[in-house]
Design a protein around this motif. Structure first.
Motif, PDB file in Angstrom:
ATOM      1  N   PRO A  93       0.840  -1.207   0.000  1.00  0.00           N
ATOM      2  CA  PRO A  93       0.000   0.000   0.000  1.00  0.00           C
ATOM      3  C   PRO A  93       0.869   1.249   0.000  1.00  0.00           C
ATOM      4  CG  PRO A  93      -0.028  -1.075   2.156  1.00  0.00           C
ATOM      5  CD  PRO A  93       0.682  -2.009   1.226  1.00  0.00           C
ATOM      6  N   ASP A  94       0.309   2.356  -0.438  1.00  0.00           N
ATOM      7  CA  ASP A  94       1.092   3.584  -0.605  1.00  0.00           C
ATOM      8  C   ASP A  94       1.734   4.067   0.686  1.00  0.00           C
ATOM      9  OD1 ASP A  94       0.455   3.602  -3.271  1.00  0.00           O
ATOM     10  OD2 ASP A  94      -1.177   5.046  -3.078  1.00  0.00           O
ATOM     11  N   ASP A  95       1.126   3.745   1.842  1.00  0.00           N
ATOM     12  CA  ASP A  95       1.669   4.217   3.112  1.00  0.00           C
ATOM     13  C   ASP A  95       2.584   3.193   3.779  1.00  0.00           C
ATOM     14  OD1 ASP A  95      -0.261   2.357   3.711  1.00  0.00           O
ATOM     15  OD2 ASP A  95      -1.247   3.555   5.278  1.00  0.00           O
ATOM     16  N   HIS A  96       2.968   2.144   3.065  1.00  0.00           N
ATOM     17  CA  HIS A  96       3.848   1.140   3.669  1.00  0.00           C
ATOM     18  C   HIS A  96       5.216   1.757   3.929  1.00  0.00           C
ATOM     19  CE1 HIS A  96       6.049  -2.564   4.439  1.00  0.00           C
ATOM     20  NE2 HIS A  96       4.889  -3.194   4.498  1.00  0.00           N
ATOM     21  N   PRO A  97       5.763   1.601   5.148  1.00  0.00           N
ATOM     22  CA  PRO A  97       7.050   2.253   5.472  1.00  0.00           C
ATOM     23  C   PRO A  97       8.210   1.787   4.611  1.00  0.00           C
ATOM     24  CG  PRO A  97       6.365   0.738   7.216  1.00  0.00           C
ATOM     25  CD  PRO A  97       5.189   0.909   6.312  1.00  0.00           C
ATOM     26  N   LEU A  98       8.135   0.589   4.069  1.00  0.00           N
ATOM     27  CA  LEU A  98       9.232   0.095   3.243  1.00  0.00           C
ATOM     28  C   LEU A  98       9.435   0.969   2.012  1.00  0.00           C
ATOM     29  CD1 LEU A  98      11.088  -2.431   3.506  1.00  0.00           C
ATOM     30  CD2 LEU A  98       9.623  -3.537   1.806  1.00  0.00           C
ATOM     31  N   LEU A  99       8.355   1.531   1.489  1.00  0.00           N
ATOM     32  CA  LEU A  99       8.447   2.331   0.265  1.00  0.00           C
ATOM     33  C   LEU A  99       9.245   3.615   0.464  1.00  0.00           C
ATOM     34  CD1 LEU A  99       4.795   2.014  -1.144  1.00  0.00           C
ATOM     35  CD2 LEU A  99       6.804   0.616  -1.666  1.00  0.00           C
ATOM     36  N   ALA A 100       9.331   4.087   1.708  1.00  0.00           N
ATOM     37  CA  ALA A 100      10.059   5.321   1.999  1.00  0.00           C
ATOM     38  C   ALA A 100      11.528   5.076   2.331  1.00  0.00           C
ATOM     39  CB  ALA A 100       9.382   6.058   3.159  1.00  0.00           C
ATOM     40  N   SER A 101      11.940   3.824   2.367  1.00  0.00           N
ATOM     41  CA  SER A 101      13.317   3.496   2.743  1.00  0.00           C
ATOM     42  C   SER A 101      14.301   3.883   1.653  1.00  0.00           C
ATOM     43  CB  SER A 101      13.447   2.001   3.028  1.00  0.00           C
ATOM     44  OG  SER A 101      12.617   1.595   4.097  1.00  0.00           O
ATOM     45  N   THR A 102      15.465   4.337   2.078  1.00  0.00           N
ATOM     46  CA  THR A 102      16.528   4.642   1.130  1.00  0.00           C
ATOM     47  C   THR A 102      17.208   3.357   0.680  1.00  0.00           C
ATOM     48  OG1 THR A 102      18.253   4.826   2.805  1.00  0.00           O
ATOM     49  CG2 THR A 102      16.954   6.818   2.330  1.00  0.00           C
ATOM     50  N   GLU A 103      17.995   3.460  -0.369  1.00  0.00           N
ATOM     51  CA  GLU A 103      18.760   2.304  -0.846  1.00  0.00           C
ATOM     52  C   GLU A 103      19.659   1.759   0.266  1.00  0.00           C
ATOM     53  OE1 GLU A 103      22.583   1.761  -3.746  1.00  0.00           O
ATOM     54  OE2 GLU A 103      20.930   2.984  -4.512  1.00  0.00           O
ATOM     55  N   GLU A 104      20.297   2.663   1.002  1.00  0.00           N
ATOM     56  CA  GLU A 104      21.204   2.234   2.072  1.00  0.00           C
ATOM     57  C   GLU A 104      20.438   1.537   3.194  1.00  0.00           C
ATOM     58  OE1 GLU A 104      21.119   5.236   0.683  1.00  0.00           O
ATOM     59  OE2 GLU A 104      22.964   5.086  -0.497  1.00  0.00           O
ATOM     60  N   GLU A 105      19.277   2.069   3.553  1.00  0.00           N
ATOM     61  CA  GLU A 105      18.469   1.436   4.608  1.00  0.00           C
ATOM     62  C   GLU A 105      17.988   0.050   4.180  1.00  0.00           C
ATOM     63  OE1 GLU A 105      16.595   5.509   6.614  1.00  0.00           O
ATOM     64  OE2 GLU A 105      15.581   4.520   4.929  1.00  0.00           O
ATOM     65  N   LEU A 106      17.575  -0.063   2.936  1.00  0.00           N
ATOM     66  CA  LEU A 106      17.141  -1.364   2.429  1.00  0.00           C
ATOM     67  C   LEU A 106      18.295  -2.360   2.435  1.00  0.00           C
ATOM     68  CD1 LEU A 106      14.995  -0.148  -0.602  1.00  0.00           C
ATOM     69  CD2 LEU A 106      14.116  -1.252   1.468  1.00  0.00           C
ATOM     70  N   ALA A 107      19.457  -1.951   1.959  1.00  0.00           N
ATOM     71  CA  ALA A 107      20.609  -2.849   1.917  1.00  0.00           C
ATOM     72  C   ALA A 107      20.993  -3.313   3.311  1.00  0.00           C
ATOM     73  CB  ALA A 107      21.789  -2.148   1.246  1.00  0.00           C
ATOM     74  N   GLU A 108      20.947  -2.409   4.278  1.00  0.00           N
ATOM     75  CA  GLU A 108      21.287  -2.777   5.652  1.00  0.00           C
ATOM     76  C   GLU A 108      20.304  -3.805   6.198  1.00  0.00           C
ATOM     77  OE1 GLU A 108      22.037  -0.628  10.025  1.00  0.00           O
ATOM     78  OE2 GLU A 108      21.478   0.570   8.264  1.00  0.00           O
TER      79      GLU A 108
END
Length: 307
Positions: free
Chosen positions: A96-111
């Motif tokens: 969904p549009d408000d899912h926090p994962l969508l706002a994550s940066t590339e670095e946050e996702l990689a970590e």
């Protein structure tokens, strides 16, 4: 050679016959009413897969879609299946549009992806489980890659470079295969470490042979979807691709992924369709040697962290 399962690392040659793509737990807004969220029933379904002769499976649910690491580990222990869990993120449409994962940066996702592989996945409430992921996943749309999906691809690549873990990419209807491989290669991921899921949704053996020649693994997981085409289309494509040099790059899975198709939830055809209905046809028409490569040798090579 080592494969990371939810119960710990095992030698790749110990995997046995492997279903490269299934789901024990999955909740997505794209699949309302088809949630896989009952550990007992999902465990029963997994047991039916094991009873039909499959010894290992990839549980392909990434972050944010009802993934249950502790539940996977308990099911693996009860059934004797080797279960490889997944980190990463699916294509954007699953969130969904408000899912926090969508706002994550590339670095946050990689970590986060790297932590799932190295220190263990978190439960839905964020508490540690002590259960590791063994595979990275990204997803794209139909001939489209959103900014979020670009970030996920880059983050998956960073986690791969840091760990050696293999990579799966969801291709919507089999599209943009070479484009994804090019993008991952630009981030340091060799095609030999990637499986392109749903390649058979575009059953083109000429294209598939080219992808195999480039080094990629192809995931065939569209069986029992007769609304689109009969299983014979997938089998013929697989055999033609193997004849053109791709035999050592093909994988098989069911990707059944819906409670309405799981026998334990009251549906059909269930996880056992692959080993009971499709594999015998593959053996008859392609031979036992090809079937053994697709179910044993190829997944063991892909899922090995140090290949």
């Amino acid at each position: 050679m080592t494969v990371r399962t939810v119960r710990g690392d095992i030698p790749a040659q110990a995997l046995g016959r492997t279903d490269y793509h299934e789901h024990l737990f999955q909740i997505s807004p794209l699949l309302p009413g088809d949630e896989l969220d009952d550990e007992q029933r999902s465990g029963q379904e997994a047991q039916s897969l094991r009873a039909a002769g499959i010894e290992a499976m990839v549980e392909a649910t990434p972050i944010g879609l009802g993934r249950d690491p502790a539940g996977m580990a308990r099911i693996a222990e009860r059934t004797g299946l080797h279960v490889v869990a997944t980190t990463g993120a699916h294509r954007q449409a699953h969130y969904p549009d408000d899912h926090p994962l969508l706002a994550s940066t590339e670095e946050e996702l990689a970590e986060r992806f790297t932590a799932d592989l190295v220190t263990g996945m978190s439960s839905v409430d964020g508490s540690p489980t002590g259960v590791w992921a063994g595979l990275l996943k990204a997803g794209i749309g139909y001939w489209s890659i959103s900014p979020f999906e670009h970030r996920v691809l880059a983050a998956v690549a960073a986690a791969h470079v840091a760990t050696g873990a293999p990579v799966m990419v969801h291709l919507e209807h089999g599209s943009a295969a070479f484009e994804v491989l090019d993008e991952l290669r630009g981030h340091g991921v060799r095609a030999e470490r990637v499986v392109l899921a749903h390649a058979d949704r575009n059953p083109d053996p000429g294209l598939h042979a080219e992808l195999c020649a480039a080094g990629a693994y192809l995931g065939y997981d569209g069986i029992a979807r007769h609304r689109d085409w009969p299983d014979s289309v997938i089998l013929d494509c697989l055999l033609a691709t193997a004849e053109r040099g791709g035999a050592d790059r093909l994988l098989l899975g069911g990707d059944v992924a819906r409670r309405s198709r799981y026998r334990a939830y009251g549906g059909i055809p269930g996880l056992e369709y692959l080993p009971k209905r499709f594999l015998p046809r593959l053996v008859r028409e392609g031979g036992a040697e090809l079937a053994d490569a697709i179910m044993r040798s190829n997944p063991a090579r892909l899922l090995d962290w140090h290949a």
